[in-house]
Design a protein around this motif. Structure first.
Motif, short mmCIF file in Angstrom:
data_model
loop_
_atom_site.label_atom_id
_atom_site.label_comp_id
_atom_site.label_asym_id
_atom_site.label_seq_id
_atom_site.Cartn_x
_atom_site.Cartn_y
_atom_site.Cartn_z
N ILE A 241 0.83 -1.20 0.00
CA ILE A 241 0.00 0.00 0.00
C ILE A 241 0.87 1.25 0.00
O ILE A 241 0.60 2.21 -0.74
CB ILE A 241 -0.95 -0.02 1.22
N LYS A 248 -6.34 0.22 2.23
CA LYS A 248 -6.94 -1.03 2.69
C LYS A 248 -8.44 -0.92 2.58
O LYS A 248 -9.04 0.12 2.90
CB LYS A 248 -6.53 -1.31 4.14
N TYR A 333 -7.32 -4.95 -0.58
CA TYR A 333 -6.82 -3.58 -0.65
C TYR A 333 -6.84 -3.12 -2.10
O TYR A 333 -7.02 -3.93 -3.02
CB TYR A 333 -5.41 -3.48 -0.06
#
Length: 366
Positions: A241, A248, A333
């Motif tokens: 991420i 997320k 995610y």
């Protein structure tokens, strides 16, 4: 110009698998095949368009078909047919060179995926060609017209196709990429749900303005972040991420995963019961090879062209469709779509409405 070693390929193909959003082919098979080429003394040379001459020819090798595991019924159906002695995508590439009577200088992947990016890399290694740092999807995609080639009116033909039994065909004319999708998919269906394709033959001058430049480097960055976090004991999802400016979406346990192979695609739906901050909620993803659209508590949460990614928490591995298992702990995610897909034409070709969903693009990044 970069000569890629095994660690480089490992990181790149892991990054491609993450960006594959459940599709893009088998990472395990992709790694096995590129490692075999290296062990046999072949080279993987990554180049930028600026290192090629404008008139150098480039082609795009890949596999088209479902990502479903082979069934016993399929195995018996095709067991009488002899397998090709050489990799089908290498045969297809050489057939295309013979057809045009010219040398092809380099290859470019059709999508970012653990299997299909490896296919382009393998062809380059076994035929002594360069690998171009670019991609016409910036992720994995289910259909042939889902490419920036199509957005930029780059012709898909001539197309060279070879199945695992060595049967081959050259398509010299086709109406458009949508029709090409129908033709190639039909051949895949009668070829154990997969067929090797080499298409979008054109010059470096044309293609450098028609693809997402630096896509392989981006996958490399994502793969490095993932693998470093895994080795050092950090949260792999957090690492990805951070590297990809993602968010997320959900975490929980898989309670249902139903899928089938339909007309050369793996189509399914997975349902996840939330845990932790998401306890009491449910998440559902519909996939067509790749993850296409997701709902949180029956309300649409995110759609293509954004990347809906999944991670097996226990194994710390990206999940390839349709291999969700009941009881599996997962994190869902998202990573942002390449800007090319967020244009009006991009959304027309690869937005949720193109898959029959009555909704506009929904994104956590807008």
């Amino acid at each position: 110009m970069i000569r890629l070693n095994k660690k480089d390929l490992f990181d790149i193909l892991y990054g491609c698998t993450i960006l594959g959003t459940g599709g893009g082919g088998s990472l395990e098979q992709g790694l096995e095949n590129v490692y075999k080429a290296i062990d046999e003394g072949k080279e993987f040379i990554l180049v930028d368009f600026d290192e090629l001459d404008d008139e150098d020819l480039i082609a795009t090798p890949y596999y088209c078909g479902a990502v479903s595991p082979e069934t016993e019924e399929d195995r018996k159906k095709y067991e009488r047919l002899p397998l090709a002695e050489e990799l089908p995508h290498v045969i297809a590439f050489r057939n295309l060179e013979k057809h045009i009577g010219k040398e092809i200088k380099a290859v470019i992947s059709t999508e970012l995926g653990g299997g299909n990016t490896a296919v382009a890399f393998e062809v380059a290694a076994w035929t002594g060609k360069y690998i171009v740092d670019g991609d016409p999807a910036g992720r994995s995609v289910p259909e042939l017209q889902h490419s920036t080639y199509y957005l930029n009116n780059v012709p898909i033909q001539p197309m060279s196709l070879v199945n695992e039994f060595g049967e081959s065909i050259i398509i010299t004319d086709v109406v458009d990429d949508n029709r090409a999708e129908d033709l190639v998919r039909a051949l895949a269906v009668v070829s154990n749900n997969t067929i090797a394709v080499v298409d979008h033959l054109n010059t470096s001058k044309v293609l450098k303005n028609s693809v997402i430049r630096g896509a392989i480097s981006y996958a490399w960055k994502i793969g490095k972040a993932f693998n470093s976090a895994k080795v050092e004991g950090y949260d792999v999802v957090d690492a990805v991420i951070k590297a990809g400016d993602g968010v997320k979406l959900f975490s929980g346990k898989v309670i249902k995963n139903e899928w089938s192979t339909e007309k050369g695609f793996t189509i399914g739906e997975v349902v996840i019961a939330g845990d932790g901050d998401y306890e009491g909620h449910k998440y559902k993803i519909w996939y067509k090879n790749e993850n296409i659209i997701a709902w949180r508590d029956d309300k649409i949460d995110i759609t293509v062209p954004d990347l809906i990614c999944s991670m097996d928490v226990s194994r710390q591995e990206p999940i390839l469709n349709p291999h969700f298992e009941e009881g599996m702990n997962v994190v869902i995610y998202a990573l942002p779509a390449p800007v090319e897909w967020t244009t009006e034409k991009g959304l027309e070709v690869f937005g949720p409405r193109s898959f029959g969903f009555d909704t506009d693009w929904l994104s956590p990044f807008r």
